[in-house]
Design a protein around this motif. Sequence first.
Motif, PDB file in Angstrom:
ATOM      1  N   VAL A   1       0.835  -1.209   0.000  1.00  0.00           N
ATOM      2  CA  VAL A   1       0.000   0.000   0.000  1.00  0.00           C
ATOM      3  C   VAL A   1       0.867   1.255   0.000  1.00  0.00           C
ATOM      4  N   LEU A   2       1.884   1.275   0.869  1.00  0.00           N
ATOM      5  CA  LEU A   2       2.750   2.456   0.955  1.00  0.00           C
ATOM      6  C   LEU A   2       3.514   2.671  -0.350  1.00  0.00           C
ATOM      7  N   LEU A   3       4.066   1.596  -0.922  1.00  0.00           N
ATOM      8  CA  LEU A   3       4.794   1.725  -2.180  1.00  0.00           C
ATOM      9  C   LEU A   3       3.873   2.168  -3.308  1.00  0.00           C
ATOM     10  N   SER A   4       2.668   1.639  -3.348  1.00  0.00           N
ATOM     11  CA  SER A   4       1.721   2.004  -4.408  1.00  0.00           C
ATOM     12  C   SER A   4       1.360   3.478  -4.319  1.00  0.00           C
ATOM     13  N   VAL A   5       1.031   3.945  -3.125  1.00  0.00           N
ATOM     14  CA  VAL A   5       0.681   5.357  -2.952  1.00  0.00           C
ATOM     15  C   VAL A   5       1.875   6.250  -3.279  1.00  0.00           C
ATOM     16  N   GLY A   6       3.062   5.862  -2.808  1.00  0.00           N
ATOM     17  CA  GLY A   6       4.252   6.652  -3.099  1.00  0.00           C
ATOM     18  C   GLY A   6       4.560   6.732  -4.583  1.00  0.00           C
ATOM     19  N   LEU A   7       4.445   5.619  -5.293  1.00  0.00           N
ATOM     20  CA  LEU A   7       4.713   5.620  -6.731  1.00  0.00           C
ATOM     21  C   LEU A   7       3.679   6.441  -7.496  1.00  0.00           C
ATOM     22  N   ILE A   8       2.415   6.342  -7.087  1.00  0.00           N
ATOM     23  CA  ILE A   8       1.373   7.136  -7.749  1.00  0.00           C
ATOM     24  C   ILE A   8       1.642   8.625  -7.590  1.00  0.00           C
ATOM     25  N   ILE A   9       2.006   9.039  -6.373  1.00  0.00           N
ATOM     26  CA  ILE A   9       2.293  10.462  -6.141  1.00  0.00           C
ATOM     27  C   ILE A   9       3.539  10.895  -6.888  1.00  0.00           C
ATOM     28  N   ALA A  10       4.571  10.035  -6.895  1.00  0.00           N
ATOM     29  CA  ALA A  10       5.833  10.396  -7.533  1.00  0.00           C
ATOM     30  C   ALA A  10       5.696  10.545  -9.045  1.00  0.00           C
ATOM     31  N   PHE A  11       4.976   9.629  -9.677  1.00  0.00           N
ATOM     32  CA  PHE A  11       4.910   9.618 -11.141  1.00  0.00           C
ATOM     33  C   PHE A  11       3.691  10.342 -11.697  1.00  0.00           C
ATOM     34  N   PHE A  12       2.614  10.375 -10.941  1.00  0.00           N
ATOM     35  CA  PHE A  12       1.384  10.976 -11.462  1.00  0.00           C
ATOM     36  C   PHE A  12       0.886  12.124 -10.589  1.00  0.00           C
ATOM     37  N   GLY A  13       1.717  12.575  -9.639  1.00  0.00           N
ATOM     38  CA  GLY A  13       1.281  13.627  -8.728  1.00  0.00           C
ATOM     39  C   GLY A  13       0.900  14.906  -9.438  1.00  0.00           C
TER      40      GLY A  13
ATOM     41  N   LEU B   1      -5.770  14.981  -5.645  1.00  0.00           N
ATOM     42  CA  LEU B   1      -5.120  14.876  -4.339  1.00  0.00           C
ATOM     43  C   LEU B   1      -5.482  16.059  -3.447  1.00  0.00           C
ATOM     44  N   ALA B   2      -5.473  17.272  -4.017  1.00  0.00           N
ATOM     45  CA  ALA B   2      -5.837  18.458  -3.231  1.00  0.00           C
ATOM     46  C   ALA B   2      -7.289  18.382  -2.770  1.00  0.00           C
ATOM     47  N   ALA B   3      -8.186  17.923  -3.664  1.00  0.00           N
ATOM     48  CA  ALA B   3      -9.599  17.808  -3.296  1.00  0.00           C
ATOM     49  C   ALA B   3      -9.801  16.767  -2.203  1.00  0.00           C
ATOM     50  N   MET B   4      -9.059  15.670  -2.262  1.00  0.00           N
ATOM     51  CA  MET B   4      -9.159  14.646  -1.215  1.00  0.00           C
ATOM     52  C   MET B   4      -8.756  15.214   0.140  1.00  0.00           C
ATOM     53  N   VAL B   5      -7.674  15.987   0.167  1.00  0.00           N
ATOM     54  CA  VAL B   5      -7.208  16.575   1.429  1.00  0.00           C
ATOM     55  C   VAL B   5      -8.233  17.565   1.964  1.00  0.00           C
TER      56      VAL B   5
ATOM     57  N   LEU C   1      -0.773  29.197 -16.556  1.00  0.00           N
ATOM     58  CA  LEU C   1      -2.028  29.846 -16.200  1.00  0.00           C
ATOM     59  C   LEU C   1      -3.222  28.998 -16.620  1.00  0.00           C
ATOM     60  N   VAL C   2      -3.110  28.371 -17.783  1.00  0.00           N
ATOM     61  CA  VAL C   2      -4.182  27.484 -18.227  1.00  0.00           C
ATOM     62  C   VAL C   2      -4.344  26.311 -17.259  1.00  0.00           C
ATOM     63  N   GLU C   3      -3.231  25.735 -16.811  1.00  0.00           N
ATOM     64  CA  GLU C   3      -3.292  24.638 -15.843  1.00  0.00           C
ATOM     65  C   GLU C   3      -3.929  25.097 -14.541  1.00  0.00           C
ATOM     66  N   VAL C   4      -3.609  26.313 -14.105  1.00  0.00           N
ATOM     67  CA  VAL C   4      -4.199  26.839 -12.879  1.00  0.00           C
ATOM     68  C   VAL C   4      -5.706  26.992 -13.030  1.00  0.00           C
ATOM     69  N   MET C   5      -6.158  27.490 -14.186  1.00  0.00           N
ATOM     70  CA  MET C   5      -7.591  27.655 -14.416  1.00  0.00           C
ATOM     71  C   MET C   5      -8.308  26.306 -14.402  1.00  0.00           C
ATOM     72  N   VAL C   6      -7.718  25.303 -15.051  1.00  0.00           N
ATOM     73  CA  VAL C   6      -8.309  23.967 -15.031  1.00  0.00           C
ATOM     74  C   VAL C   6      -8.360  23.429 -13.599  1.00  0.00           C
ATOM     75  N   PHE C   7      -7.298  23.660 -12.850  1.00  0.00           N
ATOM     76  CA  PHE C   7      -7.232  23.226 -11.451  1.00  0.00           C
ATOM     77  C   PHE C   7      -8.362  23.868 -10.642  1.00  0.00           C
ATOM     78  N   LEU C   8      -8.574  25.168 -10.839  1.00  0.00           N
ATOM     79  CA  LEU C   8      -9.587  25.881 -10.072  1.00  0.00           C
ATOM     80  C   LEU C   8     -11.002  25.470 -10.454  1.00  0.00           C
ATOM     81  N   VAL C   9     -11.192  25.008 -11.679  1.00  0.00           N
ATOM     82  CA  VAL C   9     -12.507  24.531 -12.091  1.00  0.00           C
ATOM     83  C   VAL C   9     -12.774  23.136 -11.526  1.00  0.00           C
ATOM     84  N   LEU C  10     -11.777  22.260 -11.595  1.00  0.00           N
ATOM     85  CA  LEU C  10     -11.953  20.884 -11.156  1.00  0.00           C
ATOM     86  C   LEU C  10     -11.997  20.747  -9.636  1.00  0.00           C
ATOM     87  N   LEU C  11     -11.223  21.575  -8.937  1.00  0.00           N
ATOM     88  CA  LEU C  11     -11.104  21.410  -7.486  1.00  0.00           C
ATOM     89  C   LEU C  11     -12.447  21.480  -6.764  1.00  0.00           C
TER      90      LEU C  11
END
Length: 361
Positions: free
Chosen positions: A24-36, A43-47, A160-170
Motif C-alpha cells: 500500500v505504501l509503495l503504491s501510494v508513493g509511486l502514484i504520487i511520484a509519477f502521477f502527482g 489529491l488536493a480535493a481529497m485533502v 495559467l491554463v493549468e491553474v484555471m483547469v485546477f480551479l474549475v476541477l477542485l
Amino acid sequence: MVRILKHWVDQYFSDEEAVYLLVVLLSVGLIIAFFGGMLAPVLAAMVIAYLMQGLVSALERRGMRRMLAVSLVFALFLGALIATLVVLLPLVWKQTVLLVRDQLPYVLKSGEAWLRELPQRYPEMVSIEQVDSIVAVIQREVAEVGQGVLTLSLSSIPSLVEVMVFLVLLPLLVFFFLKDKDDIVGWLIRFLPNRRRVLSHVWQEMDGQIANYVRGKAIEILLVGSATFVAFMLFGLNYAVLLSVLVGLSVVVPYIGATVVTLPVAAVAYVQFGWSGDFALVMVVYGVIQFIDGNLLVPLLFSEAVNLHPVAIITAILLFGGLWGLWGVFFAIPLATLIKAVMNAWPSHDEYAAAEDDEPA
C-alpha cells in the motif's frame, strides 16, 4: 550476510499484514511520484474534503441531513475560495509588486552603504574586493527576482491554463468527495485484505492526530494572519496585507518561519518609521502576537500534540519541502507522524507469534 538479511526479512515480513502495508505504501508513493502532477486536483480535493468532513459530521450529529450538511459546508468552502481569488490574491500581488519596485531599491541602497563602511571599520577582517563581490551577487539575485515578479512572460501562459483547469476541477471534486464519501471508501476497501489489523491501527492514529493537526494549523494561520493584519492596519504600516499573509503562513514552519518572516516585517517598519518609537511599537506588538501564538494558541489548538522530536520535525520539513515545495512543508509534520505511526504499528515476528498464540484453537 545472506543469513543476516534472511533473519531481518523473517523478523519484519513474516506477517502477511506487513507485506500488505508495504504494498500500500509503495503504491501510494509511486502514484504520487509519477502521477502527482496530473492528479494534483484530485489529491488536493481529497485533502480538503477530508479536512471539511469533521464539520459535516458535526452538523450531522446536530440532526441535520447529510446532503444539507454537505451543501452548507461546500458553500462555505466555495465562498472562501472565491474571496481568496478575487480579494486576497490581487491585494497580495499588488503589494508585492509595489514592495519590489519601490521599497527594495531603498533597502538595497542602505545595505550597500553599510557594507561599504565595513572595510574602513574592520580593515583586517573585510576587504573592498570582498564587499564588491557580495554587492554584485546581491544585485544580480535581486534583479532576477524583481524581473520574475514584475513581468509575466508568454511562456507562463500554459501554467495559467493549468491553474484555471485546477480551479474549475477542485470545487467539483471536493463536492463529490464529500457527497459520496461512503461509496468511495467502500469501493477502496474492496481492494484491501479482510485481515487488516495493522492498516486499521495506522489509520486510527492518522485520523486522530493528523486531521486534528492540519485543521488546527489552518485555524492558526487564519487567527495569526488576521490579528497581524488588524495590528498593522492600526499602525498604518505599509503592505499590511502582504506582511500579514506572510506572518500567517510562517506558522506552518515551526522554529524557522517566525524567525524568517521577522526580517521583512522589520525592514518595512524601518523604512517607513526609521529608528523611532513607532518602529519599536510595531515590533513589540508583533512580538506579542508571536508570544500569544506560541504559548497560548498552539497549546489550545493542539491539545493532542504530535509527539515528534524537534530534529525529526526540521528533518521532515527539509525533506518533504524539497520534494513537494510549499505543500510538502505544510504536510511535513503529518507525513512524519504517518511514518512514525507505520513504524510503531509495523508487525514483527515476535508480535505475530504472540498474536497467533492468543487466537483460540
